[in-house]
Design a protein around this motif. Structure first.
Motif, short mmCIF file in Angstrom:
data_model
loop_
_atom_site.label_atom_id
_atom_site.label_comp_id
_atom_site.label_asym_id
_atom_site.label_seq_id
_atom_site.Cartn_x
_atom_site.Cartn_y
_atom_site.Cartn_z
N GLY A 87 66.88 45.85 -13.72
CA GLY A 87 66.48 44.97 -14.62
C GLY A 87 66.73 45.29 -16.00
O GLY A 87 66.60 46.28 -16.36
N ALA A 88 67.36 44.39 -16.89
CA ALA A 88 68.04 44.56 -18.09
C ALA A 88 67.18 43.84 -19.21
O ALA A 88 67.18 42.49 -19.06
CB ALA A 88 69.36 44.21 -18.06
N LEU A 89 66.95 44.49 -20.06
CA LEU A 89 66.41 43.95 -21.48
C LEU A 89 67.60 43.70 -22.57
O LEU A 89 68.66 44.23 -22.16
CB LEU A 89 65.37 44.89 -21.96
CG LEU A 89 64.16 44.95 -21.23
CD1 LEU A 89 63.24 46.32 -21.72
CD2 LEU A 89 63.17 43.77 -21.22
N PHE A 146 57.72 40.90 -17.16
CA PHE A 146 58.43 40.26 -15.99
C PHE A 146 59.02 41.33 -15.20
O PHE A 146 58.81 41.53 -13.93
CB PHE A 146 59.00 39.08 -16.12
CG PHE A 146 60.28 38.66 -15.14
CD1 PHE A 146 59.58 37.92 -14.10
CD2 PHE A 146 61.48 38.75 -15.46
CE1 PHE A 146 60.31 37.53 -13.13
CE2 PHE A 146 62.09 38.50 -14.24
CZ PHE A 146 61.71 37.87 -13.01
N LEU A 147 60.02 42.20 -15.89
CA LEU A 147 60.92 43.19 -15.07
C LEU A 147 60.13 44.40 -14.78
O LEU A 147 60.23 44.78 -13.77
CB LEU A 147 61.98 43.54 -15.92
CG LEU A 147 62.87 42.58 -16.51
CD1 LEU A 147 63.93 43.08 -17.68
CD2 LEU A 147 63.71 42.06 -15.41
N LEU A 148 59.04 44.74 -15.62
CA LEU A 148 58.10 45.77 -15.05
C LEU A 148 57.09 45.51 -14.01
O LEU A 148 56.98 46.51 -13.34
CB LEU A 148 57.59 46.41 -16.39
CG LEU A 148 58.42 46.98 -17.52
CD1 LEU A 148 57.29 47.44 -18.57
CD2 LEU A 148 58.99 48.34 -16.99
N LEU A 181 62.99 45.90 -7.88
CA LEU A 181 63.82 46.30 -8.54
C LEU A 181 63.87 47.95 -8.44
O LEU A 181 62.86 48.62 -8.32
CB LEU A 181 63.71 45.99 -10.10
CG LEU A 181 63.56 44.56 -10.53
CD1 LEU A 181 63.59 44.35 -12.05
CD2 LEU A 181 65.22 44.08 -10.39
N ASP A 182 65.13 48.39 -8.61
CA ASP A 182 65.19 49.91 -8.54
C ASP A 182 65.04 50.42 -9.88
O ASP A 182 64.42 51.70 -10.10
CB ASP A 182 66.75 50.18 -8.40
CG ASP A 182 66.93 49.97 -6.95
OD1 ASP A 182 66.38 50.30 -5.87
OD2 ASP A 182 67.95 49.14 -6.61
N LEU A 183 65.38 49.82 -11.09
CA LEU A 183 64.98 50.45 -12.39
C LEU A 183 64.96 49.32 -13.41
O LEU A 183 65.49 48.36 -13.19
CB LEU A 183 66.06 51.61 -12.76
CG LEU A 183 67.33 51.16 -13.14
CD1 LEU A 183 67.79 52.36 -14.19
CD2 LEU A 183 68.17 50.83 -12.02
#
Length: 305
Positions: A100-102, A136-138, A146-148
């Motif tokens: 996941g990328a911000l 959303f990603l967290l 997600l892995d991270l």
């Protein structure tokens, strides 16, 4: 001991309803009927002797029991998937990461980290990158999807039960196009900025909290003429074709500033900046590929620092 009445299909249905917040959408995703998924959830609730969902005007929401199950079921299913995948990896030497990328790391840190990791990895290796707001990603990280997650997220409430590791600090900066009326103003008053359109992170994101705090400190209203987006290409294009002021992650604006197409305003939005780091789900054992990728990020962070 796991209740023998609880099957894998029960947990898969539960996770999909929790993800979609709708029995109908979850049924579509799983290619079953809505009565079928309702029956599956009812069987799970009977086995657990607990109600997992409650209906709301916006769909369905998790009960406290549902939240508790979600915290454990998502990582459990992901661990099972990783076990099956590990058998395949043993035969193919393939490595795969879901990241996941911000927006704070999309321009430089993450692309370079992926290139370095792939160059140092023997065999096939790939990365699936998901972008979006931190909440959303967290949430996906917590469910084991997600892995991270990488980026600036310490202000997000969803981070509380996840493992966060600081990498470096990065500022939000105010950027305008070359030739903008404010580009060469050295003693810039905050009130002057609201005469122009703004490009802002969307409401209820961690980056927007910093922007809103800036306006509150200076007694200003958020400009009505604004573009709210996390898309870096859209933000850059909008600013280049207008007199808008862009609240940009320093990394995202660095190359354009070096080329002279964008200029940083003299007024600081924040002095030190926020913590950029990596977040993992401590309930999941990291794969060797993930450990090596995190080490790559740490090495790059040391260069940035």
């Amino acid at each position: 001991m796991l209740n023998a009445r609880i099957k894998l299909r029960h947990l898969q249905a539960f996770l999909e309803v929790a993800r979609q917040r709708s029995f109908g959408r979850a049924a579509e995703r799983l290619a079953i009927t809505q009565p079928g998924i309702s029956k599956t959830i009812r069987e799970l609730e009977e086995a657990l002797d607990a109600s997992l969902f409650e209906r709301t005007p916006k769909g369905v929401a998790l009960t406290q029991a549902g939240l508790t199950l979600l915290r454990h079921a998502g990582p459990a299913i992901r661990a099972l998937e990783e076990g099956v995948a590990a058998i395949g990896e043993g035969r193919t030497t393939a490595s795969w990461l879901k990241v996941g990328a911000l927006s704070t790391v999309e321009s430089r840190l993450l692309p370079e980290a992926i290139l370095r990791w792939q160059a140092a990895t023997v065999g096939e290796c790939g990365v699936n990158v998901v972008t979006g707001p931190s909440a959303f990603l967290l949430s996906r990280l917590r469910r084991g999807e997600l892995d991270l997650v990488v980026g600036r997220m310490t202000e997000a409430r969803e981070i509380l039960d996840l493992a966060y590791e600081h990498l470096f600090y990065e500022r939000l900066v105010l950027m305008v196009r070359r030739g903008h009326p404010l580009a060469d103003v050295t003693a810039l008053e905050p009130a002057t900025l609201v005469r122009y359109p703004w490009v802002l992170p969307p409401p209820q994101t961690t980056l927007r909290q910093q922007v809103d705090s800036f306006f509150v400190r200076h007694g200003l209203e958020v400009p009505a003429r604004r573009l709210e987006t996390l898309s870096l290409p859209l933000s850059r294009g909008y600013v280049m074709g207008s007199d808008a002021v862009w609240v940009a992650p320093e990394e995202a604006a660095r190359d354009a500033a070096a080329m002279g197409t964008l200029c940083e305003l003299s007024l600081a939005l924040e002095e030190r900046g926020g913590s950029v780091g990596l977040c993992t789900n401590a309930s999941l054992a990291p794969s060797l590929a993930l450990e090596r990728f995190c080490e790559t990020l740490r090495g790059m962070a040391a260069d940035v620092s």
